[in-house]
Design a protein around this motif. Structure first.
Motif, PDB file in Angstrom:
ATOM      1  N   GLY A 150       0.733  -1.332   0.072  1.00  0.00           N
ATOM      2  CA  GLY A 150      -0.073  -0.003  -0.208  1.00  0.00           C
ATOM      3  C   GLY A 150       0.882   1.124  -0.009  1.00  0.00           C
ATOM      4  N   LEU A 152       3.472   1.823  -1.553  1.00  0.00           N
ATOM      5  CA  LEU A 152       4.242   2.331  -2.826  1.00  0.00           C
ATOM      6  C   LEU A 152       3.238   3.351  -3.310  1.00  0.00           C
ATOM      7  CD1 LEU A 152       4.345  -1.466  -4.207  1.00  0.00           C
ATOM      8  CD2 LEU A 152       6.208  -0.176  -3.524  1.00  0.00           C
ATOM      9  N   ARG A 153       2.073   3.586  -2.946  1.00  0.00           N
ATOM     10  CA  ARG A 153       1.342   4.709  -3.559  1.00  0.00           C
ATOM     11  C   ARG A 153       1.613   6.213  -2.939  1.00  0.00           C
ATOM     12  NH1 ARG A 153      -3.043   0.720  -2.692  1.00  0.00           N
ATOM     13  NH2 ARG A 153      -3.246   2.017  -0.529  1.00  0.00           N
ATOM     14  N   ASP A 154       2.565   5.980  -2.066  1.00  0.00           N
ATOM     15  CA  ASP A 154       3.165   7.354  -1.325  1.00  0.00           C
ATOM     16  C   ASP A 154       4.635   7.897  -1.920  1.00  0.00           C
ATOM     17  OD1 ASP A 154       4.022   9.113   0.485  1.00  0.00           O
ATOM     18  OD2 ASP A 154       2.794   8.405   2.038  1.00  0.00           O
ATOM     19  N   GLU A 155       4.395   8.806  -2.405  1.00  0.00           N
ATOM     20  CA  GLU A 155       5.726   8.921  -3.366  1.00  0.00           C
ATOM     21  C   GLU A 155       6.987   9.103  -2.284  1.00  0.00           C
ATOM     22  OE1 GLU A 155       5.331  12.327  -5.926  1.00  0.00           O
ATOM     23  OE2 GLU A 155       3.923  11.387  -7.237  1.00  0.00           O
ATOM     24  N   ALA A 158       7.951   5.429  -1.221  1.00  0.00           N
ATOM     25  CA  ALA A 158       7.663   4.488  -2.307  1.00  0.00           C
ATOM     26  C   ALA A 158       9.200   3.567  -2.482  1.00  0.00           C
ATOM     27  CB  ALA A 158       7.103   5.041  -3.537  1.00  0.00           C
ATOM     28  N   THR A 183      -3.133  -5.068  -6.893  1.00  0.00           N
ATOM     29  CA  THR A 183      -2.845  -3.585  -6.450  1.00  0.00           C
ATOM     30  C   THR A 183      -1.444  -3.478  -6.334  1.00  0.00           C
ATOM     31  OG1 THR A 183      -4.693  -3.328  -5.086  1.00  0.00           O
ATOM     32  CG2 THR A 183      -2.878  -1.963  -4.435  1.00  0.00           C
ATOM     33  N   ALA A 184      -0.595  -4.503  -5.929  1.00  0.00           N
ATOM     34  CA  ALA A 184       0.820  -4.450  -5.794  1.00  0.00           C
ATOM     35  C   ALA A 184       1.528  -4.431  -7.191  1.00  0.00           C
ATOM     36  CB  ALA A 184       1.387  -5.903  -5.181  1.00  0.00           C
ATOM     37  N   THR A 186      -0.035  -3.152  -9.865  1.00  0.00           N
ATOM     38  CA  THR A 186      -0.400  -1.847 -10.496  1.00  0.00           C
ATOM     39  C   THR A 186       0.402  -0.926  -9.934  1.00  0.00           C
ATOM     40  OG1 THR A 186      -2.625  -2.654 -10.572  1.00  0.00           O
ATOM     41  CG2 THR A 186      -2.353  -0.193 -10.690  1.00  0.00           C
ATOM     42  N   ASN A 187       0.975  -0.851  -8.607  1.00  0.00           N
ATOM     43  CA  ASN A 187       1.619   0.349  -8.084  1.00  0.00           C
ATOM     44  C   ASN A 187       3.001   0.138  -8.504  1.00  0.00           C
ATOM     45  OD1 ASN A 187      -0.605   1.136  -6.608  1.00  0.00           O
ATOM     46  ND2 ASN A 187      -0.223  -0.105  -4.702  1.00  0.00           N
ATOM     47  N   GLY A 190       3.247   1.365 -11.953  1.00  0.00           N
ATOM     48  CA  GLY A 190       3.057   2.862 -11.882  1.00  0.00           C
ATOM     49  C   GLY A 190       4.584   3.656 -11.361  1.00  0.00           C
ATOM     50  N   LEU A 191       4.949   3.005 -10.527  1.00  0.00           N
ATOM     51  CA  LEU A 191       6.210   3.459 -10.339  1.00  0.00           C
ATOM     52  C   LEU A 191       7.488   3.491 -11.152  1.00  0.00           C
ATOM     53  CD1 LEU A 191       6.846   1.986  -6.582  1.00  0.00           C
ATOM     54  CD2 LEU A 191       6.329   4.426  -7.204  1.00  0.00           C
TER      55      LEU A 191
END
Length: 237
Positions: A150, A152-155, A158, A183-184, A186-187, A190-191
């Motif tokens: 979770g 990973l969504r916080d810059e 991350a 989710t994992a 996807t995150n 995204g990174l």
């Protein structure tokens, strides 16, 4: 005095302050718990030679975790996490911290619900603990893996979260567990698209470990990501 100076920290510990301070951790006075006791122990722990004195002081680690779980102020809980981060820099102490009841779960909780500073200390402590080869089962059982995914969504955190996941997913059970949630993946993808060079490096490493340890189903889940198409080529250019 403990805020500055290696010599100060050494003299304070040698003078017997550690057992006197950690007994205040259970104080019902928020100022005494946060400022007088825990902040002093945190500052003392910065001096490497004091880390062993703190960890070997009977009951001290237990009470640091107690404050992390039940501290009277947010700052006290964050200072407890920072102290665990400091202590976990020593390899010999990682397993002791992981095995301390409530430590990993409380760090995972702070990672999800803390202030930016608290999240940073929590993720750095979890990263250090992840480097121990026997930490993975506790990380899984205490929801730390889900919290790292979770995060990973916080810059702000991350990079460390992806780094910790890379280490943990060297165990195939964790790789299969974490990749059962889209989710994992996807995150992480995204990174790879938006992160700093170091964040991208950690995200790629985590995805590589996912595919290597998780089996064919994981590889297929990663490959079918819509945003994954052409992304590696873009990164390499």
């Amino acid at each position: 005095m403990a805020k500055t100076g290696k010599e100060n920290r050494s003299f304070i510990a040698e003078g017997g302050a550690i057992p006197a301070l950690y007994r205040i951790f259970r104080s019902t006075n928020p100022v005494a718990q946060e400022n007088d006791a825990l902040t002093a122990i945190l500052n003392i722990s910065i001096h490497d030679e004091n880390k062993r004195k703190i960890i070997e002081e009977n009951g001290c680690l237990e009470l640091i975790v107690y404050v992390l779980r039940y501290g009277l102020t947010t700052e006290a809980r964050e200072n407890a996490a920072a102290t665990l981060f400091s202590l976990s820099a020593v390899h010999d102490f990682k397993k002791m911290i992981v095995d301390e009841h409530g430590a990993v779960a409380a760090l995972a909780d702070l990672l999800m619900q803390g202030s930016p500073r608290g999240k940073k200390d929590a993720v750095m402590a979890l990263f250090n603990l992840s480097t121990h080869p026997e930490s993975w089962s506790q990380m899984l059982n205490m929801e730390a893996v889900s919290s790292l995914a979770g995060a990973l969504r916080d810059e702000i955190i991350a990079e460390e979260a992806a780094g910790a996941l890379t280490l943990l997913m060297r165990h195939h059970i964790l790789a299969q567990t974490i990749t059962s949630e889209d989710t994992a993946i996807t995150n992480l993808v995204g990174l790879m698209k938006r992160g700093t060079p170091k964040v991208k490096e950690n995200a790629i490493a985590a995805l590589q470990e996912m595919c290597r340890r998780g089996g064919l189903n994981v590889i297929q889940n990663v490959a079918k990501m819509a945003m994954f198409s052409g992304l590696i080529e873009t990164i390499l250019l």
